[in-house]
Every structure is written in C-alpha cells, then in structure tokens.
Design a protein around this motif. Sequence first.
Motif, PDB file in Angstrom:
ATOM      1  N   ILE A   1     -58.464  81.227 -35.558  1.00  0.00           N
ATOM      2  CA  ILE A   1     -58.842  81.487 -36.954  1.00  0.00           C
ATOM      3  C   ILE A   1     -58.140  82.728 -37.472  1.00  0.00           C
ATOM      4  CG2 ILE A   1     -60.788  82.069 -38.450  1.00  0.00           C
ATOM      5  CD1 ILE A   1     -62.565  80.438 -36.465  1.00  0.00           C
ATOM      6  N   ALA A   2     -58.073  83.764 -36.620  1.00  0.00           N
ATOM      7  CA  ALA A   2     -57.410  85.002 -37.029  1.00  0.00           C
ATOM      8  C   ALA A   2     -55.934  84.779 -37.308  1.00  0.00           C
ATOM      9  CB  ALA A   2     -57.597  86.072 -35.939  1.00  0.00           C
ATOM     10  N   GLN A   3     -55.342  83.772 -36.712  1.00  0.00           N
ATOM     11  CA  GLN A   3     -53.928  83.463 -36.932  1.00  0.00           C
ATOM     12  C   GLN A   3     -53.716  82.506 -38.095  1.00  0.00           C
ATOM     13  OE1 GLN A   3     -52.689  81.945 -33.139  1.00  0.00           O
ATOM     14  NE2 GLN A   3     -52.830  83.937 -32.093  1.00  0.00           N
ATOM     15  N   GLY A   4     -54.791  82.246 -38.840  1.00  0.00           N
ATOM     16  CA  GLY A   4     -54.672  81.411 -40.031  1.00  0.00           C
ATOM     17  C   GLY A   4     -54.842  79.929 -39.772  1.00  0.00           C
ATOM     18  N   GLU A   5     -55.296  79.556 -38.590  1.00  0.00           N
ATOM     19  CA  GLU A   5     -55.501  78.135 -38.290  1.00  0.00           C
ATOM     20  C   GLU A   5     -56.951  77.747 -38.508  1.00  0.00           C
ATOM     21  OE1 GLU A   5     -54.010  76.982 -34.514  1.00  0.00           O
ATOM     22  OE2 GLU A   5     -52.232  78.267 -34.638  1.00  0.00           O
ATOM     23  N   ASP A   6     -57.144  76.427 -38.716  1.00  0.00           N
ATOM     24  CA  ASP A   6     -58.497  75.899 -38.888  1.00  0.00           C
ATOM     25  C   ASP A   6     -58.818  75.055 -37.661  1.00  0.00           C
ATOM     26  OD1 ASP A   6     -60.824  74.546 -39.499  1.00  0.00           O
ATOM     27  OD2 ASP A   6     -60.287  74.213 -41.594  1.00  0.00           O
ATOM     28  N   PRO A   7     -59.659  75.535 -36.737  1.00  0.00           N
ATOM     29  CA  PRO A   7     -59.915  74.794 -35.499  1.00  0.00           C
ATOM     30  C   PRO A   7     -60.539  73.419 -35.715  1.00  0.00           C
ATOM     31  CG  PRO A   7     -61.418  76.663 -35.734  1.00  0.00           C
ATOM     32  CD  PRO A   7     -60.385  76.818 -36.792  1.00  0.00           C
ATOM     33  N   LEU A   8     -61.353  73.271 -36.766  1.00  0.00           N
ATOM     34  CA  LEU A   8     -61.951  71.967 -37.045  1.00  0.00           C
ATOM     35  C   LEU A   8     -60.881  70.965 -37.469  1.00  0.00           C
ATOM     36  CD1 LEU A   8     -64.439  70.210 -37.213  1.00  0.00           C
ATOM     37  CD2 LEU A   8     -64.796  71.028 -39.556  1.00  0.00           C
ATOM     38  N   ALA A   9     -59.972  71.419 -38.329  1.00  0.00           N
ATOM     39  CA  ALA A   9     -58.868  70.548 -38.744  1.00  0.00           C
ATOM     40  C   ALA A   9     -57.974  70.211 -37.556  1.00  0.00           C
ATOM     41  CB  ALA A   9     -58.062  71.223 -39.847  1.00  0.00           C
ATOM     42  N   ASN A  10     -57.746  71.210 -36.674  1.00  0.00           N
ATOM     43  CA  ASN A  10     -56.941  70.957 -35.477  1.00  0.00           C
ATOM     44  C   ASN A  10     -57.611  69.931 -34.555  1.00  0.00           C
ATOM     45  OD1 ASN A  10     -55.122  72.825 -36.396  1.00  0.00           O
ATOM     46  ND2 ASN A  10     -55.783  74.464 -35.018  1.00  0.00           N
ATOM     47  N   LYS A  11     -58.941  70.032 -34.436  1.00  0.00           N
ATOM     48  CA  LYS A  11     -59.675  69.098 -33.595  1.00  0.00           C
ATOM     49  C   LYS A  11     -59.575  67.683 -34.133  1.00  0.00           C
ATOM     50  CE  LYS A  11     -64.286  68.201 -31.701  1.00  0.00           C
ATOM     51  NZ  LYS A  11     -65.693  68.650 -31.626  1.00  0.00           N
ATOM     52  N   LYS A  12     -59.734  67.542 -35.448  1.00  0.00           N
ATOM     53  CA  LYS A  12     -59.625  66.212 -36.056  1.00  0.00           C
ATOM     54  C   LYS A  12     -58.220  65.645 -35.892  1.00  0.00           C
ATOM     55  CE  LYS A  12     -63.289  66.810 -39.503  1.00  0.00           C
ATOM     56  NZ  LYS A  12     -63.604  66.891 -40.962  1.00  0.00           N
ATOM     57  N   ALA A  13     -57.228  66.523 -35.988  1.00  0.00           N
ATOM     58  CA  ALA A  13     -55.844  66.069 -35.809  1.00  0.00           C
ATOM     59  C   ALA A  13     -55.610  65.590 -34.387  1.00  0.00           C
ATOM     60  CB  ALA A  13     -54.880  67.184 -36.166  1.00  0.00           C
ATOM     61  N   ARG A  14     -56.167  66.333 -33.408  1.00  0.00           N
ATOM     62  CA  ARG A  14     -56.024  65.925 -32.012  1.00  0.00           C
ATOM     63  C   ARG A  14     -56.714  64.581 -31.762  1.00  0.00           C
ATOM     64  NH1 ARG A  14     -57.009  71.474 -31.051  1.00  0.00           N
ATOM     65  NH2 ARG A  14     -59.204  71.015 -30.641  1.00  0.00           N
ATOM     66  N   GLN A  15     -57.905  64.431 -32.329  1.00  0.00           N
ATOM     67  CA  GLN A  15     -58.625  63.170 -32.160  1.00  0.00           C
ATOM     68  C   GLN A  15     -57.864  62.010 -32.783  1.00  0.00           C
ATOM     69  OE1 GLN A  15     -62.396  64.241 -33.937  1.00  0.00           O
ATOM     70  NE2 GLN A  15     -63.301  64.797 -31.952  1.00  0.00           N
ATOM     71  N   ALA A  16     -57.280  62.245 -33.965  1.00  0.00           N
ATOM     72  CA  ALA A  16     -56.498  61.202 -34.619  1.00  0.00           C
ATOM     73  C   ALA A  16     -55.277  60.833 -33.782  1.00  0.00           C
ATOM     74  CB  ALA A  16     -56.071  61.654 -36.017  1.00  0.00           C
TER      75      ALA A  16
ATOM     76  N   LEU B   1     -61.324  80.272 -30.065  1.00  0.00           N
ATOM     77  CA  LEU B   1     -61.244  79.687 -31.410  1.00  0.00           C
ATOM     78  C   LEU B   1     -61.154  80.766 -32.482  1.00  0.00           C
ATOM     79  CD1 LEU B   1     -63.841  76.800 -30.980  1.00  0.00           C
ATOM     80  CD2 LEU B   1     -61.372  76.554 -31.314  1.00  0.00           C
ATOM     81  N   ARG B   2     -61.820  81.881 -32.263  1.00  0.00           N
ATOM     82  CA  ARG B   2     -61.741  82.959 -33.255  1.00  0.00           C
ATOM     83  C   ARG B   2     -60.319  83.512 -33.324  1.00  0.00           C
ATOM     84  NH1 ARG B   2     -67.175  84.086 -31.611  1.00  0.00           N
ATOM     85  NH2 ARG B   2     -66.444  85.409 -29.900  1.00  0.00           N
ATOM     86  N   LYS B   3     -59.590  83.492 -32.191  1.00  0.00           N
ATOM     87  CA  LYS B   3     -58.187  83.922 -32.207  1.00  0.00           C
ATOM     88  C   LYS B   3     -57.352  82.972 -33.063  1.00  0.00           C
ATOM     89  CE  LYS B   3     -58.428  86.066 -27.610  1.00  0.00           C
ATOM     90  NZ  LYS B   3     -57.982  85.982 -26.182  1.00  0.00           N
TER      91      LYS B   3
END
Length: 411
Positions: A84-99, A80-82
């Motif tokens: 984040i380092a690439q400019g992504e938000d893992p929490l937002a990605n998780k919510k998107a996957r759940q949706a 997950l830190r990788k």
Amino acid sequence: MKRSEIKRRPLSDTALASIEPETREFRELDGNGVYFRVKPDGQKSWQLRYKNQAGKWSWLGLGGYPQVGGALARKKASDLRKEIAQGEDPLANKKARQAAELAAATNTFEALAREWIEIRTPGWQTSTATRNVGALELHVFPVFGKRPYTEITPKQWMDFLQSLERKGILEQMSRVRRSCKEIYDLARVTGRAIHNPLEGLNRFLQSKPAENYAHVTSKDLPELLRAIRAYPHAPDLRLGLRLLSLTGVRPTELREAPWAEIDFDNALWSIPAERMKKRRDHLVPLSRQAVEALRELHALSGRYPLLFPGRSDHKKARSNMAFNMALRRMGYEGRQTGHGFRHIASTTLREHNFPREHVEAQLAHVEGGVAGVYNKAIYLEQRKQMMQWYADHLDKLERGNVVTVDFQTKG
C-alpha cells in the motif's frame, strides 16, 4: 471468553482460541488495522482494514483461523501495508491474481478438449465416444492437459505424435491427431486461437495403410461357417457370428442392438440413425435363417433389453472385442474379423450379379445415386430376395455342395 473480557492487544493465543461467538458477526481489533472476525456459527478469520488508492476504506482477508494464527496474520498484514505504501492496491492485486488463475485453469488444453467432447458427443456412437475420449485421456492429457493450449508449439505436437509412431500405435496416433486438430479448430472459430498448431502435421507422419478387414477366402469360407456352427463356448457369440454372416451389418450395430428394433412378424430389423455410422435410419431385411437365429438368441437374452447384454451389467452391451475374441478362439486370428463378414457379403453378392446399388443399400454405404435419394426402405423388396438367396447360399456352402470362386483377389 466473551469479547468484553479481552484486556489487551494484540490478541493472545488464548483469547483467539476461546473468544465466543455472538448472535451477530463482529470484528475485534488486534492492532494496526488487523481485525479478528467471528461469525455466529463460530467461524473465525483475519481481515486487514486499509484505505485504497481512491481514499476509501476496504477490507482484505488474511486467512481463516486457526490455519492462520496471530503471528502469521500480523506478518501478512505488514507485507500488505508495504504494498500500500508503494501505491499498490492489495485487493485489486488479489482479484487480478484470482482472475489470472481462473483464466489459466480454463485455458488449458484439457479444458478446451472437454468442451469439444461435450459438443461432439451427441453425434458419436457410444463406441466412437469411448475410443476418442479414451485416446485423449490415455495419451494426451498426461502430457499436455494442464498446459495453456496457446503455448503448445507445432514442434512439441510433432515430437509427441512421433513418439506414438515409435510405439507402433499408428491408428491411435491418427485418432489423436485428428481429435486434437478439431479441438484447436474449435478454439480458432470461437476466437480463442489464431493458428492451429496441428495444421499440416499429417504430411510428415506415418499413416496406417488402408485395409480391408481380415476375411477368409472363398475356399476357406465353408470351413469357417462350420466352425461357427460348432462353436462350443458361448451360445450368444455363436449366434452373433452367424447373424453377422447373414445380415452384413457392422459388429457394433449388432452388438449394441436392443430387442425393440427387431420385428419378428415382418422379418425386419429397424436400426435408428443415432446407431448408424452414416446417421441414417436403416432397415435390414431378415432371412428365414436370420429370424431363426434371433429367436434362438431371444431364448437366451430376451429377458434383457439388449440382444447381447454384458455379463456384469445387463444394461450395457458386451465388449466390442467379443466377436473377434470368439473368432480368435476358433483359430481365425488375423484371418477373419467380425467386420470382415461385410466384405464377404459384398463380394459374394456382386460375384453373383446382384446390382451394386442393392448391395450397397444393404450395407448402408453412401453411394452415388443412392445417397441422394436414400431412405431406410430403399430397394427393400429387392434386398429381401437378395438376402434370402445369400442365406441359402451360405447354408449350401456350409453343407459342402457348392463349388466356389475365390473372391479374395477380386476388387
């Protein structure tokens, strides 16, 4: 182990297993933003603390303990830190996957079909609901149930319906096609689909030829009436077949009837709209013979709510195949069905010059001139006389002292 006794980071397996809960939830640092959360009830899990793209601190779950051990939690955090380092938000990605997963779960054909079933069921008779839902569950859901309905193509539907054709189950195929087309109509009118992939497929599929339900000729009718009278296996079915012949009602209307609908004093049977095919209240005048049959049946099943209670569950009606199975045991398979008694009544009464509108009202058909002014008692007095004549006529046929005309070939 108390949290104050922890001496090193990252947390050892021993510490993870033995750390004790406190009166309030707490998080214990494992290292590199990974925390071990312990709730007062003893539940344990992993979390990652990180800064999102807006520069605010956020928490992201890594899984529960012991399902996720220390090594796996640290590996997840590293991945997950990788991100984040690439400019992504893992929490937002998780919510998107759940949706997306939720949308996929509610976007399946089965989910849409279940919604359609819920809407349509109040307008169906119990037997209709059983057949429609059963056909979907048996044939359609195993093939298309888990697929997004917008991704199933007309060609795939055509191939599927033709596979039912090849099995020779044309009636089931037609039922499935009609139901599925309606299901897509629901999606279309609610803005969830633009096109209906089943539109027009009926033109390229076989249709079951229209049929009059099997019934004997006038020549064979007296023998059938005598066979019914002598039926030895189940007294309630013997009486049921006699009532079908005397009243002209549909088998389902008789089979599912409760005793509360029968008025013995006035020789009337009042069937409410929700039990009728055309959703209209209907009064059935009962001949002297029909009342006698009902009184005999009442001696058998009158302690139960239904005229024909099931054998294992008295609150449910007998099987919808009960009358036809009795006819089969009598040797009339393919020659006579429960529904066929309606055709016999209709043709016989017309052959003896009873007015068409009286006959159609007795059978609860929608007829021009009748439908527009319909009420449950329409032509009731005329129908009382007509059905008493008909019952007397059937008795004479059974005794064998009436010359009949073959009505099998009449329109």
